[in-house]
Design an enzyme around this catalytic site. Sequence first.
Site, mmCIF file in Angstrom:
data_model
loop_
_atom_site.group_PDB
_atom_site.id
_atom_site.type_symbol
_atom_site.label_atom_id
_atom_site.label_comp_id
_atom_site.label_asym_id
_atom_site.label_seq_id
_atom_site.Cartn_x
_atom_site.Cartn_y
_atom_site.Cartn_z
ATOM 1 C CG HIS A 101 -2.049 -1.051 1.475
ATOM 2 N ND1 HIS A 101 -1.674 -2.034 2.411
ATOM 3 C CD2 HIS A 101 -3.151 -0.776 0.906
ATOM 4 C CE1 HIS A 101 -2.350 -3.395 2.676
ATOM 5 N NE2 HIS A 101 -3.921 -2.551 1.780
ATOM 6 C CG ASP A 104 1.793 -0.587 3.827
ATOM 7 O OD1 ASP A 104 0.801 -0.752 3.993
ATOM 8 O OD2 ASP A 104 1.913 -1.537 2.461
HETATM 9 C C1 XUL Z 1 -7.742 -6.412 4.584
HETATM 10 C C2 XUL Z 1 -6.565 -7.343 3.278
HETATM 11 C C3 XUL Z 1 -5.762 -5.729 2.746
HETATM 12 C C4 XUL Z 1 -5.630 -5.935 1.549
HETATM 13 C C5 XUL Z 1 -4.953 -4.676 0.503
HETATM 14 O O1 XUL Z 1 -7.870 -7.459 4.730
HETATM 15 O O2 XUL Z 1 -6.262 -8.156 2.779
HETATM 16 O O3 XUL Z 1 -4.674 -6.174 3.005
HETATM 17 O O4 XUL Z 1 -5.536 -7.345 0.821
HETATM 18 O O5 XUL Z 1 -5.532 -3.954 0.844
#
Ligand code: XUL
Length: 437
Positions: A101, A104
Amino acid sequence: MKAAFPEITEIRYEGASSKNPLAFKHYNAEEIIAGKTMRDHLRFAVVYWHTFRGTGSDPFGAGTMQRPWDDGTNSVKNAQNRVHAAFEFIQKLGAPYYCWHDRDVAPEGKTLAETNKNFDAVAKVLQAEQKRTGIKLLWGTANAFSNPRYMHGAGTSCNADVFAYAAAQIKKAMEVTHELGGEGYTFWGGREGYMTLLNTDMKRELDHLAKLLHLAVDYKKQIGFKGQFYIEPKPKEPTKHQYDSDSAACLNFLREYDLLPHFKLNIETNHATLAGHTMQHELEVAGAAGALGSIDANTGDELLGWDTDQFPTNIYLTTYTMLSILKYGGLTTGGVNFDAKVRRESFEPVDLFHAHIGGMDAFARGLKIAVAIRKDGRLAEFVKARYASWDSGIGAKIESGKTSLRELETYILKKGEAAANNSGRQEFLENLINEFI
Ligand code: XUL
Ligand code: CO
């Protein structure tokens, strides 16, 4: 820079009889199985958020993780240093991909401009480390759920400014994904849902979510980003109901808003179980619609009803997962992405290795078993034979659309009763699977 994992060398394949906890027993990257290397079948990815940002905190207690390379500050410098630790880990593990993300990898600033500047400064180091190691970005994504501004959602927020902010954030995350040669981009609607229908205009929120995705599709074309777009289904958590609740709901939404040609699904095991489905069910729904793109590999605890994001070690789970993936042609743009975290009690850096090695070995076994089941052919033959009445006669006529209710009535009136049914043979088939486990 000091090594983050000085005691650990490259993880190697030592075979099933090895007792070395820091070796693969089943994952042999170069081994060819069903025409492809295991590396290319499985396309493993390490997630930045759990593995390098997970603190071990839970609603009842503070973080526990020992991460000696991290100075605990929110500085850009610390974020850049962390990249080196991350790539050292991924390289020693031998995973070909990683995922992030935006938030992150780099800290948020006071304004979006400052945040973007921080992101660029860290992306530069990501770029250099990708080049040095050959590790590639499987997909990027924007975290449009953690910041308090997203309390009512991002694309589905009642606040139009928040929608605009999310759009700007996604634009930047797509640009950085593109710069880093990302092979995909994922949309997980972290808070795209509701806590109560009393304050919610559902139709309007869904229209807005579709608008946001269409804007992203347009921008993708403008910047020439060729990566695959994914939607990741999840039924609840953090909201009471998320609009992308499962594969079927996502597909319906994508079709309704003319988005299906632009998206595939990224299916996560623990999200499937939260939805009251099996992983295999979710994969089959996506696969049947030609929309099986990638997987977030993890598992939940059967006795805990929340998203525990544990590393997958169950061989039945990985076997069924790989059976469905192989059935729909294997992973092409997507991969097996470990959206999983070590337990709060597993706080040492070496636990990160144990966790990933275990997950990779479990998937390698699932792959080998699934290939063997397919090669054996009895399972597929059974299913084919079960539908034999559709291959000719009245079945073929129905399938090709060349009949009517009147004709079907005449057909059955003449026969008096339908042909006898055959046994479903569930226990026979379960035993057959066990022959291979
Ligand atoms: C949350 C989840 C996220 C997604 C990416 O449950 O799975 O981490 O994979 O946003
Ligand atoms: Co996920």
